[in-house]
Design a protein around this motif. Structure first.
Motif, PDB file in Angstrom:
ATOM      1  N   ASP A  34      79.767  34.900  44.534  1.00  0.00           N
ATOM      2  CA  ASP A  34      79.360  35.787  45.539  1.00  0.00           C
ATOM      3  C   ASP A  34      80.615  36.102  46.336  1.00  0.00           C
ATOM      4  O   ASP A  34      81.456  35.060  46.582  1.00  0.00           O
ATOM      5  CB  ASP A  34      78.018  35.449  46.422  1.00  0.00           C
ATOM      6  CG  ASP A  34      77.053  35.355  45.773  1.00  0.00           C
ATOM      7  OD1 ASP A  34      76.518  36.299  45.010  1.00  0.00           O
ATOM      8  OD2 ASP A  34      76.007  34.444  46.026  1.00  0.00           O
ATOM      9  N   GLU A  35      80.866  37.433  46.702  1.00  0.00           N
ATOM     10  CA  GLU A  35      82.037  37.724  47.476  1.00  0.00           C
ATOM     11  C   GLU A  35      81.349  38.208  48.714  1.00  0.00           C
ATOM     12  O   GLU A  35      80.264  39.006  48.848  1.00  0.00           O
ATOM     13  CB  GLU A  35      82.765  38.726  46.862  1.00  0.00           C
ATOM     14  CG  GLU A  35      83.630  38.396  45.770  1.00  0.00           C
ATOM     15  CD  GLU A  35      84.517  39.492  45.007  1.00  0.00           C
ATOM     16  OE1 GLU A  35      85.718  39.214  45.372  1.00  0.00           O
ATOM     17  OE2 GLU A  35      83.964  40.327  44.314  1.00  0.00           O
ATOM     18  N   TYR A  36      81.996  37.851  49.748  1.00  0.00           N
ATOM     19  CA  TYR A  36      81.517  38.321  51.344  1.00  0.00           C
ATOM     20  C   TYR A  36      82.611  39.082  51.905  1.00  0.00           C
ATOM     21  O   TYR A  36      83.614  38.734  51.737  1.00  0.00           O
ATOM     22  CB  TYR A  36      80.970  36.965  52.131  1.00  0.00           C
ATOM     23  CG  TYR A  36      79.892  36.296  51.460  1.00  0.00           C
ATOM     24  CD1 TYR A  36      78.557  36.799  51.364  1.00  0.00           C
ATOM     25  CD2 TYR A  36      80.264  35.033  50.562  1.00  0.00           C
ATOM     26  CE1 TYR A  36      77.440  36.061  50.764  1.00  0.00           C
ATOM     27  CE2 TYR A  36      78.976  34.479  50.118  1.00  0.00           C
ATOM     28  CZ  TYR A  36      77.759  34.899  50.245  1.00  0.00           C
ATOM     29  OH  TYR A  36      76.681  34.260  49.502  1.00  0.00           O
ATOM     30  N   GLY A  39      85.038  41.092  50.037  1.00  0.00           N
ATOM     31  CA  GLY A  39      85.963  40.136  49.070  1.00  0.00           C
ATOM     32  C   GLY A  39      86.975  39.204  49.813  1.00  0.00           C
ATOM     33  O   GLY A  39      87.719  38.540  49.202  1.00  0.00           O
ATOM     34  N   SER A  41      85.939  36.595  51.523  1.00  0.00           N
ATOM     35  CA  SER A  41      85.212  35.132  51.364  1.00  0.00           C
ATOM     36  C   SER A  41      84.554  35.237  49.989  1.00  0.00           C
ATOM     37  O   SER A  41      83.923  36.146  49.615  1.00  0.00           O
ATOM     38  CB  SER A  41      84.292  34.749  52.496  1.00  0.00           C
ATOM     39  OG  SER A  41      83.868  33.889  52.457  1.00  0.00           O
ATOM     40  N   VAL A  42      84.754  33.904  49.377  1.00  0.00           N
ATOM     41  CA  VAL A  42      84.116  33.863  48.057  1.00  0.00           C
ATOM     42  C   VAL A  42      83.436  32.474  47.988  1.00  0.00           C
ATOM     43  O   VAL A  42      83.947  31.617  48.620  1.00  0.00           O
ATOM     44  CB  VAL A  42      85.321  33.817  47.137  1.00  0.00           C
ATOM     45  CG1 VAL A  42      84.586  33.572  45.629  1.00  0.00           C
ATOM     46  CG2 VAL A  42      86.021  35.131  47.056  1.00  0.00           C
ATOM     47  N   LEU A 108      89.687  33.672  41.923  1.00  0.00           N
ATOM     48  CA  LEU A 108      88.693  33.011  42.836  1.00  0.00           C
ATOM     49  C   LEU A 108      88.686  31.680  43.170  1.00  0.00           C
ATOM     50  O   LEU A 108      88.765  31.355  44.456  1.00  0.00           O
ATOM     51  CB  LEU A 108      87.361  33.412  42.222  1.00  0.00           C
ATOM     52  CG  LEU A 108      86.857  34.751  41.964  1.00  0.00           C
ATOM     53  CD1 LEU A 108      85.659  34.842  41.010  1.00  0.00           C
ATOM     54  CD2 LEU A 108      86.727  35.469  43.281  1.00  0.00           C
TER      55      LEU A 108
END
Length: 114
Positions: A34-36, A39, A41-42, A108
């Motif tokens: 998941d990316e927050y 992008g 934060s991963v 990532l």
């Protein structure tokens, strides 16, 4: 005349070679991610994996499913689930996976360590 035929055969062989080399295999292990924050934060879920081998998808959650690469469909217990694959990223419904060893996975991993 022989040169023209030889040239055409060489061109056709080159096209087959280019097409064969450009298609990336789906076979491999995938981590869910998941990316927050657009992008920045991963999170990699290394325990939530799927394995694809010879058009067969194996998941710890859902068991075994057939993969139709040409149609972009996963057949799980009679249900057809569309998927999208591009450059090491596999999207199934709203869940995204990254292929282990791909450039995207390496990127990532670096983001997770930062």
């Amino acid at each position: 005349m022989k040169k023209k035929i030889l040239g055409i055969l060489t061109l056709v062989a080159s096209l087959f070679l280019l097409i064969g080399c450009s298609s990336e295999s789906l076979d491999g292990t995938y981590y869910r991610f998941d990316e927050y924050d657009k992008g920045k934060s991963v999170y990699l879920y290394k325990k939530d994996t799927i394995e694809i081998e010879d058009k067969k998808l194996t998941s710890s959650e859902n068991g075994v499913a057939k993969v139709d690469i040409e149609e972009g469909i996963i057949n799980l217990s009679g249900k057809e689930i569309p998927f999208f694959y591009e450059e090491g990223v596999l999207s199934i419904n709203d869940v995204t996976y990254v292929k282990v060893g791909s450039d995207k996975e390496k990127k990532l991993e670096k983001m997770v360590k930062e």
